[in-house]
Design an enzyme around this catalytic site. Structure first.
Site, short mmCIF file in Angstrom:
data_model
loop_
_atom_site.label_atom_id
_atom_site.label_comp_id
_atom_site.label_asym_id
_atom_site.label_seq_id
_atom_site.Cartn_x
_atom_site.Cartn_y
_atom_site.Cartn_z
N SER A 294 0.82 -1.21 0.00
CA SER A 294 0.00 0.00 0.00
C SER A 294 0.85 1.26 0.00
CB SER A 294 -0.87 -0.02 1.27
OG SER A 294 -1.48 1.23 1.46
N TYR B 76 -1.57 -0.28 10.72
CA TYR B 76 -1.84 -0.93 9.44
C TYR B 76 -0.63 -0.81 8.51
CZ TYR B 76 -3.65 -1.32 4.64
OH TYR B 76 -3.81 -1.64 3.31
N LYS C 162 2.22 -3.65 6.79
CA LYS C 162 2.58 -3.77 5.37
C LYS C 162 4.10 -3.65 5.22
CE LYS C 162 -1.49 -4.35 3.52
NZ LYS C 162 -1.87 -5.61 2.91
N ASN D 229 -13.44 5.48 4.11
CA ASN D 229 -12.82 5.97 2.87
C ASN D 229 -13.81 6.82 2.06
OD1 ASN D 229 -11.29 2.87 2.95
ND2 ASN D 229 -10.12 4.75 3.01
P1 NAD Z 1 -11.17 -6.46 1.31
O1 NAD Z 1 -11.38 -6.39 2.79
O2 NAD Z 1 -12.33 -6.18 0.45
O3 NAD Z 1 -10.57 -7.89 0.92
C1 NAD Z 1 -9.74 -8.62 1.78
C2 NAD Z 1 -10.28 -10.03 1.83
O4 NAD Z 1 -9.47 -10.80 2.72
C3 NAD Z 1 -11.72 -10.10 2.36
O5 NAD Z 1 -12.50 -10.89 1.51
C4 NAD Z 1 -11.57 -10.75 3.73
O6 NAD Z 1 -12.71 -11.51 4.09
C5 NAD Z 1 -10.33 -11.60 3.53
N1 NAD Z 1 -9.61 -11.90 4.78
C6 NAD Z 1 -9.29 -11.04 5.77
N2 NAD Z 1 -8.63 -11.70 6.75
C7 NAD Z 1 -8.52 -13.00 6.35
C8 NAD Z 1 -7.93 -14.16 6.91
N3 NAD Z 1 -7.33 -14.13 8.11
N4 NAD Z 1 -7.99 -15.31 6.22
C9 NAD Z 1 -8.61 -15.37 5.01
N5 NAD Z 1 -9.19 -14.30 4.44
C10 NAD Z 1 -9.15 -13.13 5.09
O7 NAD Z 1 -9.96 -5.49 0.98
P2 NAD Z 1 -9.41 -5.04 -0.43
O8 NAD Z 1 -9.69 -3.58 -0.58
O9 NAD Z 1 -9.82 -5.97 -1.49
O10 NAD Z 1 -7.85 -5.16 -0.14
C11 NAD Z 1 -7.10 -6.30 -0.52
C12 NAD Z 1 -5.67 -6.11 -0.06
O11 NAD Z 1 -5.15 -4.91 -0.61
C13 NAD Z 1 -5.52 -5.99 1.46
O12 NAD Z 1 -4.36 -6.68 1.85
C14 NAD Z 1 -5.34 -4.50 1.68
O13 NAD Z 1 -4.58 -4.22 2.84
C15 NAD Z 1 -4.60 -4.10 0.42
N6 NAD Z 1 -4.81 -2.68 0.05
C16 NAD Z 1 -6.08 -2.21 -0.09
C17 NAD Z 1 -6.27 -0.86 -0.39
C18 NAD Z 1 -7.66 -0.29 -0.52
O14 NAD Z 1 -7.81 0.92 -0.41
N7 NAD Z 1 -8.69 -1.08 -0.79
C19 NAD Z 1 -5.16 -0.03 -0.59
C20 NAD Z 1 -3.89 -0.56 -0.46
C21 NAD Z 1 -3.72 -1.91 -0.15
C1 UD1 Z 2 -6.78 5.91 3.71
C2 UD1 Z 2 -5.78 5.61 4.79
C3 UD1 Z 2 -4.61 4.88 4.12
C4 UD1 Z 2 -5.11 3.61 3.42
C5 UD1 Z 2 -6.18 4.00 2.40
C6 UD1 Z 2 -6.79 2.80 1.73
C7 UD1 Z 2 -5.99 7.25 6.56
C8 UD1 Z 2 -5.40 8.46 7.20
N1 UD1 Z 2 -5.37 6.83 5.45
O1 UD1 Z 2 -6.11 6.69 2.74
O2 UD1 Z 2 -3.64 4.56 5.09
O3 UD1 Z 2 -4.05 2.98 2.74
O4 UD1 Z 2 -7.22 4.74 3.08
O5 UD1 Z 2 -7.60 2.07 2.58
O6 UD1 Z 2 -6.97 6.70 7.03
N2 UD1 Z 2 -12.02 12.27 3.05
C9 UD1 Z 2 -12.91 13.24 3.46
N3 UD1 Z 2 -14.06 12.85 4.08
C10 UD1 Z 2 -14.36 11.53 4.30
C11 UD1 Z 2 -13.45 10.53 3.87
C12 UD1 Z 2 -12.28 10.95 3.26
O7 UD1 Z 2 -12.69 14.43 3.29
O8 UD1 Z 2 -15.42 11.24 4.88
C13 UD1 Z 2 -10.79 12.70 2.37
C14 UD1 Z 2 -9.53 12.33 3.14
O9 UD1 Z 2 -9.15 13.36 4.01
C15 UD1 Z 2 -8.54 12.13 2.00
C16 UD1 Z 2 -9.39 11.69 0.82
O10 UD1 Z 2 -10.72 12.02 1.15
O11 UD1 Z 2 -7.98 13.37 1.67
C17 UD1 Z 2 -9.29 10.19 0.58
O12 UD1 Z 2 -9.55 9.54 1.81
P1 UD1 Z 2 -9.56 7.94 1.96
O13 UD1 Z 2 -10.45 7.36 0.94
O14 UD1 Z 2 -9.83 7.64 3.40
O15 UD1 Z 2 -8.09 7.53 1.54
P2 UD1 Z 2 -6.69 7.98 2.15
O16 UD1 Z 2 -6.83 8.98 3.23
O17 UD1 Z 2 -5.81 8.38 1.03
#
Ligand code: NAD
Ligand code: UD1
Length: 351
Positions: free
Chosen positions: A137, A161, A165, A211
């Protein structure tokens, strides 16, 4: 064609990646505990990819299990060998991903994200499966010193978190130094948004979302009254924070590009940013969402959120150079697809 183990394959990024991988001909075994997802998401994957009943038995096997359970993982690998269809590579999405939750419960974040990964790696080692893609991430970069952010930027996460990572990336770096047989890609995602254009799958957080995109979608649908924007006093064009929002289908294609390259043994250890290279402020996102959906998004400005950074935008040039991958979908398309998913599934997979 190669057979892949997809951990967390029922989640947001996992399901979209499964579609691309099935369409490319890969056979998948999914392991998911469904702690943050629903098995219905995988039924929808079958629907989108038009797998027949027979094909889905052969090409999309689903195991309800936890990656922290070594016995379950060993059974997955040993069953595959017994069937004569060994696992060639693993795409490791499974994990917990909420920054807020990680501050409240760091132990479970270390247990799932770090111990779970270590369990997976030792099983892979035991069964001689040495190809891995790991979901990392942009959160690793913390408060970046310069924009756009290259992969060489300092790793300085500012929450549990992000620490998990960073710990896994370190573990993978040690493993690849120790054993030249491993082929590993750490993909650092920026802000994944959007949904499959069919509107059949999308992001479906089980808990109250933090988010931006799930929240904007809820405001557009009327289930939440107002979007609270965290500060308009940041050093940006309009004072709101800037992020690099990447469509989840572009991200999914990034995984297949990385996988194809690993399976050709082109790289031993790749670390890549997956982002668009373009940043948008929160107000620009609101504007684009309103244009794409015809819905109005009432908002109010409140104070800054702890842990936010003013600007986070990827330098995606290394991914272009190494994988010939770049994003193709605009913010407007992402907004349209997010809304298409949200409006046709107001209760997510529960409807
Ligand atoms: P998500 O929560 O939708 O998917 C994760 C999946 O993993 C889920 O289906 C959950 O049920 C499963 N899971 C969690 N713990 C588990 C366990 N112990 N055993 C088996 N399954 C398990 O999240 P996502 O957005 O699809 O993210 C996928 C990966 O990408 C994660 O590792 C997350 O940290 C990483 N990531 C996500 C974002 C984002 O913003 N979505 C950003 C950067 C990195
Ligand atoms: C957040 C996490 C980041 C994680 C990523 C994906 C924090 C501080 N950062 O990133 O570590 O990898 O999600 O899961 O939690 N915003 C608003 N109002 C809201 C929600 C968001 O103004 O109700 C703004 C935030 O301030 C940010 C932008 O929208 O500027 C995006 O927010 P978000 O989707 O939470 O992503 P990140 O903050 O980039």
């Amino acid at each position: 064609m190669a057979r892949l183990l997809i951990t967390g394959g029922a989640g947001f990024i996992g399901t979209h990646s499964c579609i691309v991988l099935i369409e490319q001909g890969y056979d998948l075994v999914i392991i998911d505990s469904f702690v943050n997802s629903s098995p219905i998401s995988l039924q929808r994957v079958k629907e989108i990819t038009k797998l027949t009943k027979k094909e889905s038995i052969e090409r999309l096997q689903v195991i309800h299990g936890d990656i922290r359970n070594q016995k379950t993982l060993e059974k997955v690998f040993s069953d595959a060998i017994r069937e004569g269809r060994r696992i060639d590579a693993v795409i490791h999405f499974a994990g917990l991903k909420s920054v807020n939750e990680s501050l409240q419960n760091p132990i479970s974040y270390w247990q799932v994200n770090v111990n779970g990964t270590s369990c997976l790696l030792s099983t892979m080692h035991e069964y001689n499966c040495r190809n891995l893609i790991f979901s990392s991430s942009a959160t690793l970069y913390g408060q970046p010193k310069s924009i756009p952010i290259p992969e060489t930027a300092t790793i300085q996460p500012i929450n549990p978190y992000g620490n998990t990572k960073a710990a896994v990336e370190k573990m993978l770096s040690d493993i690849s130094k120790m054993d030249a047989e491993w082929h590993i890609a750490c993909l650092r995602y920026f802000n994944p948004i959007g949904a499959h254009p069919s509107g059949l799958i999308g992001e479906d957080p089980k808990e109250t979302p933090n988010n931006l995109f799930p929240i904007i979608s809820q405001v557009a649908s009327g289930s939440r009254k107002v979007l609270r924007i965290y500060g308009n006093d940041w050093p940006t064009i309009d004072g709101t924070c800037i992020r690099d929002y990447i469509h989840v289908m572009d991200l999914a294609r990034g995984h297949s590009a990385a996988l194809n390259s690993l399976l050709k043994k082109e790289h031993k250890h790749l670390t890549l940013n997956l982002g668009t290279g373009e940043g948008y402020s929160v107000l620009e996102v609101v504007n684009s969402f309103e244009k794409a959906t015809g819905k109005s998004i009432p908002y109010e400005i409140i104070g800054r959120r702890k842990g936010d950074t003013a600007i986070s935008v990827a330098d995606p040039s290394k991914a272009l150079k190494t994988l010939k991958w770049k994003t193709s979908k605009s913010l407007f398309e992402s907004c349209k697809d997010s809304w298409n998913w949200q409006s046709s599934n107001p209760n997510g997979f529960r409807s």
